[in-house]
Design a protein around this motif. Structure first.
Motif, PDB file in Angstrom:
ATOM      1  N   ARG A  66     -23.379  56.903  72.556  1.00 18.59           N
ATOM      2  CA  ARG A  66     -23.325  55.467  72.795  1.00 18.59           C
ATOM      3  C   ARG A  66     -24.712  54.912  73.090  1.00 18.59           C
ATOM      4  NH1 ARG A  66     -17.943  54.448  74.086  1.00 18.59           N
ATOM      5  NH2 ARG A  66     -18.394  52.515  75.162  1.00 18.59           N
ATOM      6  N   LYS A  67     -24.886  53.660  72.767  1.00 17.99           N
ATOM      7  CA  LYS A  67     -26.128  52.980  73.122  1.00 17.99           C
ATOM      8  C   LYS A  67     -26.135  52.626  74.597  1.00 17.99           C
ATOM      9  CE  LYS A  67     -26.725  51.284  68.507  1.00 17.99           C
ATOM     10  NZ  LYS A  67     -26.368  50.270  67.569  1.00 17.99           N
ATOM     11  N   ASN A  68     -24.948  52.464  75.186  1.00 21.66           N
ATOM     12  CA  ASN A  68     -24.813  52.171  76.610  1.00 21.66           C
ATOM     13  C   ASN A  68     -25.227  53.411  77.401  1.00 21.66           C
ATOM     14  OD1 ASN A  68     -23.755  52.092  79.257  1.00 21.66           O
ATOM     15  ND2 ASN A  68     -22.159  50.661  78.652  1.00 21.66           N
ATOM     16  N   TYR A  69     -26.299  53.315  78.139  1.00 22.84           N
ATOM     17  CA  TYR A  69     -26.858  54.450  78.876  1.00 22.84           C
ATOM     18  C   TYR A  69     -25.826  55.114  79.777  1.00 22.84           C
ATOM     19  CZ  TYR A  69     -29.729  57.066  82.174  1.00 22.84           C
ATOM     20  OH  TYR A  69     -30.253  58.055  82.953  1.00 22.84           O
ATOM     21  N   GLU A  70     -25.031  54.312  80.470  1.00 24.96           N
ATOM     22  CA  GLU A  70     -24.106  54.852  81.460  1.00 24.96           C
ATOM     23  C   GLU A  70     -23.093  55.822  80.852  1.00 24.96           C
ATOM     24  OE1 GLU A  70     -21.034  53.287  84.912  1.00 24.96           O
ATOM     25  OE2 GLU A  70     -21.990  51.849  83.595  1.00 24.96           O
ATOM     26  N   TYR A  71     -22.647  55.566  79.637  1.00 26.44           N
ATOM     27  CA  TYR A  71     -21.617  56.400  79.036  1.00 26.44           C
ATOM     28  C   TYR A  71     -22.113  57.221  77.849  1.00 26.44           C
ATOM     29  CZ  TYR A  71     -18.750  53.577  82.055  1.00 26.44           C
ATOM     30  OH  TYR A  71     -18.228  52.962  83.153  1.00 26.44           O
ATOM     31  N   ASN A  72     -23.414  57.378  77.734  1.00 23.95           N
ATOM     32  CA  ASN A  72     -24.010  58.170  76.667  1.00 23.95           C
ATOM     33  C   ASN A  72     -23.849  59.647  77.003  1.00 23.95           C
ATOM     34  OD1 ASN A  72     -26.532  59.753  75.719  1.00 23.95           O
ATOM     35  ND2 ASN A  72     -26.367  58.026  74.306  1.00 23.95           N
ATOM     36  N   LEU A  73     -23.290  60.409  76.077  1.00 20.12           N
ATOM     37  CA  LEU A  73     -23.031  61.827  76.300  1.00 20.12           C
ATOM     38  C   LEU A  73     -24.291  62.593  76.673  1.00 20.12           C
ATOM     39  CD1 LEU A  73     -20.934  64.083  76.261  1.00 20.12           C
ATOM     40  CD2 LEU A  73     -21.250  64.247  73.801  1.00 20.12           C
ATOM     41  N   GLY A  74     -25.373  62.367  75.963  1.00 24.36           N
ATOM     42  CA  GLY A  74     -26.625  63.056  76.266  1.00 24.36           C
ATOM     43  C   GLY A  74     -27.124  62.765  77.672  1.00 24.36           C
ATOM     44  N   LYS A  75     -27.025  61.518  78.093  1.00 27.20           N
ATOM     45  CA  LYS A  75     -27.466  61.144  79.442  1.00 27.20           C
ATOM     46  C   LYS A  75     -26.567  61.759  80.504  1.00 27.20           C
ATOM     47  CE  LYS A  75     -30.867  58.854  77.918  1.00 27.20           C
ATOM     48  NZ  LYS A  75     -32.164  59.487  77.916  1.00 27.20           N
ATOM     49  N   GLN A  76     -25.259  61.810  80.225  1.00 28.30           N
ATOM     50  CA  GLN A  76     -24.329  62.420  81.185  1.00 28.30           C
ATOM     51  C   GLN A  76     -24.601  63.912  81.341  1.00 28.30           C
ATOM     52  OE1 GLN A  76     -22.205  60.997  83.291  1.00 28.30           O
ATOM     53  NE2 GLN A  76     -22.992  59.044  82.542  1.00 28.30           N
ATOM     54  N   ILE A  77     -24.966  64.565  80.249  1.00 33.45           N
ATOM     55  CA  ILE A  77     -25.319  65.985  80.332  1.00 33.45           C
ATOM     56  C   ILE A  77     -26.535  66.158  81.238  1.00 33.45           C
ATOM     57  CG2 ILE A  77     -26.180  67.957  78.996  1.00 33.45           C
ATOM     58  CD1 ILE A  77     -24.507  66.730  76.629  1.00 33.45           C
ATOM     59  N   GLU A  78     -27.548  65.327  81.055  1.00 32.43           N
ATOM     60  CA  GLU A  78     -28.751  65.390  81.895  1.00 32.43           C
ATOM     61  C   GLU A  78     -28.419  65.134  83.357  1.00 32.43           C
ATOM     62  OE1 GLU A  78     -31.862  62.814  80.487  1.00 32.43           O
ATOM     63  OE2 GLU A  78     -31.638  63.524  78.427  1.00 32.43           O
ATOM     64  N   LEU A  79     -27.602  64.135  83.625  1.00 33.97           N
ATOM     65  CA  LEU A  79     -27.243  63.789  85.004  1.00 33.97           C
ATOM     66  C   LEU A  79     -26.462  64.896  85.697  1.00 33.97           C
ATOM     67  CD1 LEU A  79     -26.123  60.064  84.587  1.00 33.97           C
ATOM     68  CD2 LEU A  79     -28.148  60.892  85.807  1.00 33.97           C
ATOM     69  N   ARG A  80     -25.691  65.632  84.949  1.00 35.65           N
ATOM     70  CA  ARG A  80     -24.780  66.625  85.534  1.00 35.65           C
ATOM     71  C   ARG A  80     -25.262  68.070  85.410  1.00 35.65           C
ATOM     72  NH1 ARG A  80     -21.869  62.551  87.615  1.00 35.65           N
ATOM     73  NH2 ARG A  80     -20.823  61.303  86.073  1.00 35.65           N
ATOM     74  N   GLN A  81     -26.401  68.316  84.779  1.00 32.18           N
ATOM     75  CA  GLN A  81     -26.788  69.685  84.443  1.00 32.18           C
ATOM     76  C   GLN A  81     -26.901  70.621  85.636  1.00 32.18           C
ATOM     77  OE1 GLN A  81     -30.395  69.506  82.224  1.00 32.18           O
ATOM     78  NE2 GLN A  81     -31.683  69.288  83.995  1.00 32.18           N
ATOM     79  N   ASN A  82     -27.271  70.159  86.795  1.00 29.39           N
ATOM     80  CA  ASN A  82     -27.364  71.033  87.967  1.00 29.39           C
ATOM     81  C   ASN A  82     -26.224  70.797  88.954  1.00 29.39           C
ATOM     82  OD1 ASN A  82     -29.794  72.302  87.147  1.00 29.39           O
ATOM     83  ND2 ASN A  82     -30.909  70.474  87.778  1.00 29.39           N
ATOM     84  N   ARG A  83     -25.224  70.023  88.512  1.00 28.78           N
ATOM     85  CA  ARG A  83     -24.110  69.688  89.398  1.00 28.78           C
ATOM     86  C   ARG A  83     -22.798  70.323  88.950  1.00 28.78           C
ATOM     87  NH1 ARG A  83     -24.288  63.369  89.950  1.00 28.78           N
ATOM     88  NH2 ARG A  83     -22.682  63.773  91.511  1.00 28.78           N
ATOM     89  N   LEU A  84     -22.688  70.628  87.668  1.00 30.94           N
ATOM     90  CA  LEU A  84     -21.496  71.281  87.119  1.00 30.94           C
ATOM     91  C   LEU A  84     -21.762  72.766  86.913  1.00 30.94           C
ATOM     92  CD1 LEU A  84     -20.585  68.801  84.223  1.00 30.94           C
ATOM     93  CD2 LEU A  84     -19.424  68.992  86.424  1.00 30.94           C
ATOM     94  N   PRO A  85     -20.717  73.606  87.008  1.00 38.41           N
ATOM     95  CA  PRO A  85     -20.902  75.003  86.626  1.00 38.41           C
ATOM     96  C   PRO A  85     -21.378  75.079  85.170  1.00 38.41           C
ATOM     97  CG  PRO A  85     -18.810  74.716  87.769  1.00 38.41           C
ATOM     98  CD  PRO A  85     -19.364  73.338  87.508  1.00 38.41           C
ATOM     99  N   ILE A  86     -22.196  76.073  84.846  1.00 37.17           N
ATOM    100  CA  ILE A  86     -22.782  76.160  83.506  1.00 37.17           C
ATOM    101  C   ILE A  86     -21.737  76.368  82.414  1.00 37.17           C
ATOM    102  CG2 ILE A  86     -25.017  76.966  84.329  1.00 37.17           C
ATOM    103  CD1 ILE A  86     -24.190  79.780  83.363  1.00 37.17           C
ATOM    104  N   ASP A  87     -20.513  76.757  82.791  1.00 37.56           N
ATOM    105  CA  ASP A  87     -19.453  76.976  81.818  1.00 37.56           C
ATOM    106  C   ASP A  87     -18.728  75.695  81.421  1.00 37.56           C
ATOM    107  OD1 ASP A  87     -19.848  79.793  81.833  1.00 37.56           O
ATOM    108  OD2 ASP A  87     -18.755  79.905  83.724  1.00 37.56           O
ATOM    109  N   LEU A  88     -19.109  74.566  82.030  1.00 35.27           N
ATOM    110  CA  LEU A  88     -18.431  73.303  81.763  1.00 35.27           C
ATOM    111  C   LEU A  88     -19.369  72.260  81.172  1.00 35.27           C
ATOM    112  CD1 LEU A  88     -16.202  72.888  84.960  1.00 35.27           C
ATOM    113  CD2 LEU A  88     -15.657  74.021  82.787  1.00 35.27           C
ATOM    114  N   PHE A  89     -18.783  71.363  80.387  1.00 34.72           N
ATOM    115  CA  PHE A  89     -19.517  70.329  79.658  1.00 34.72           C
ATOM    116  C   PHE A  89     -18.802  68.995  79.913  1.00 34.72           C
ATOM    117  CE2 PHE A  89     -20.273  67.954  75.712  1.00 34.72           C
ATOM    118  CZ  PHE A  89     -21.632  68.157  75.504  1.00 34.72           C
ATOM    119  N   PRO A  90     -19.514  67.951  80.382  1.00 35.85           N
ATOM    120  CA  PRO A  90     -18.859  66.677  80.699  1.00 35.85           C
ATOM    121  C   PRO A  90     -18.442  65.913  79.444  1.00 35.85           C
ATOM    122  CG  PRO A  90     -21.240  66.443  80.883  1.00 35.85           C
ATOM    123  CD  PRO A  90     -20.969  67.897  80.584  1.00 35.85           C
ATOM    124  N   ILE A  91     -17.176  65.429  79.433  1.00 39.76           N
ATOM    125  CA  ILE A  91     -16.704  64.697  78.257  1.00 39.76           C
ATOM    126  C   ILE A  91     -16.175  63.299  78.591  1.00 39.76           C
ATOM    127  CG2 ILE A  91     -16.226  66.775  76.932  1.00 39.76           C
ATOM    128  CD1 ILE A  91     -13.204  66.295  77.531  1.00 39.76           C
TER     129      ILE A  91
END
Length: 151
Positions: A66-91
């Motif tokens: 998405r062009k909307n930063y808040e819901y962009n998948l790539g940005k969400q991955i960056e925001l969550r990379q050290n907060r989620l277990p490495i076996d999970l991917f935010p969708i």
């Protein structure tokens, strides 16, 4: 049957392959197909239960390219990379800011999980599954289980 609103313009297989390469993962086929068809959006119906319980939440929005930063998948991955277990991917996320994730490795692969942000590991701690709840055994099972909340 789930209807999607607020979807974005279609993406290509190349964009998904690039994301997988960048993140060093392989997304499950049913989720890849969803991204190609909808590129995120708001599901109707949008409520779900956790696996084998009557407790659950909702899907506010699926992330996409998405062009909307808040819901962009790539940005969400960056925001969550050290907060989620490495076996999970935010969708996706729910109305309370919690995250719906898909398993991408080992025994978690393809399963859908709920990540409770209020119970997450403290800064500097390695994230574990203590704040994670199983929702469904596959992305398609998750979509098939969505329902309207009766008021």
């Amino acid at each position: 049957m789930v209807k999607m609103t607020d979807s974005q313009e279609p993406i290509s297989e190349r964009e998904i392959v690039d994301l997988e390469s960048k993140c060093r993962i392989k997304l499950p086929v049913d989720y890849r197909d969803f991204l190609l068809k909808y590129n995120g959006g708001r599901p109707e119906p949008n409520c779900f239960d956790f696996k084998n319980t009557d407790d659950g939440s909702d899907v506010k929005l699926f992330y996409g390219f998405r062009k909307n930063y808040e819901y962009n998948l790539g940005k969400q991955i960056e925001l969550r990379q050290n907060r989620l277990p490495i076996d999970l991917f935010p969708i996706a996320e729910d109305s309370g800011g919690n995250v719906i994730c898909i398993g991408i490795r080992g025994e978690y692969s393809g399963k859908i999980y709920f990540w409770d942000h209020e119970l997450e590991a403290d800064a500097g701690e390695v994230p574990d599954f203590s704040n994670i709840t199983l929702i469904a055994d596959s992305f398609q099972e998750f979509l098939d289980g969505l329902y309207d909340l009766e008021v």
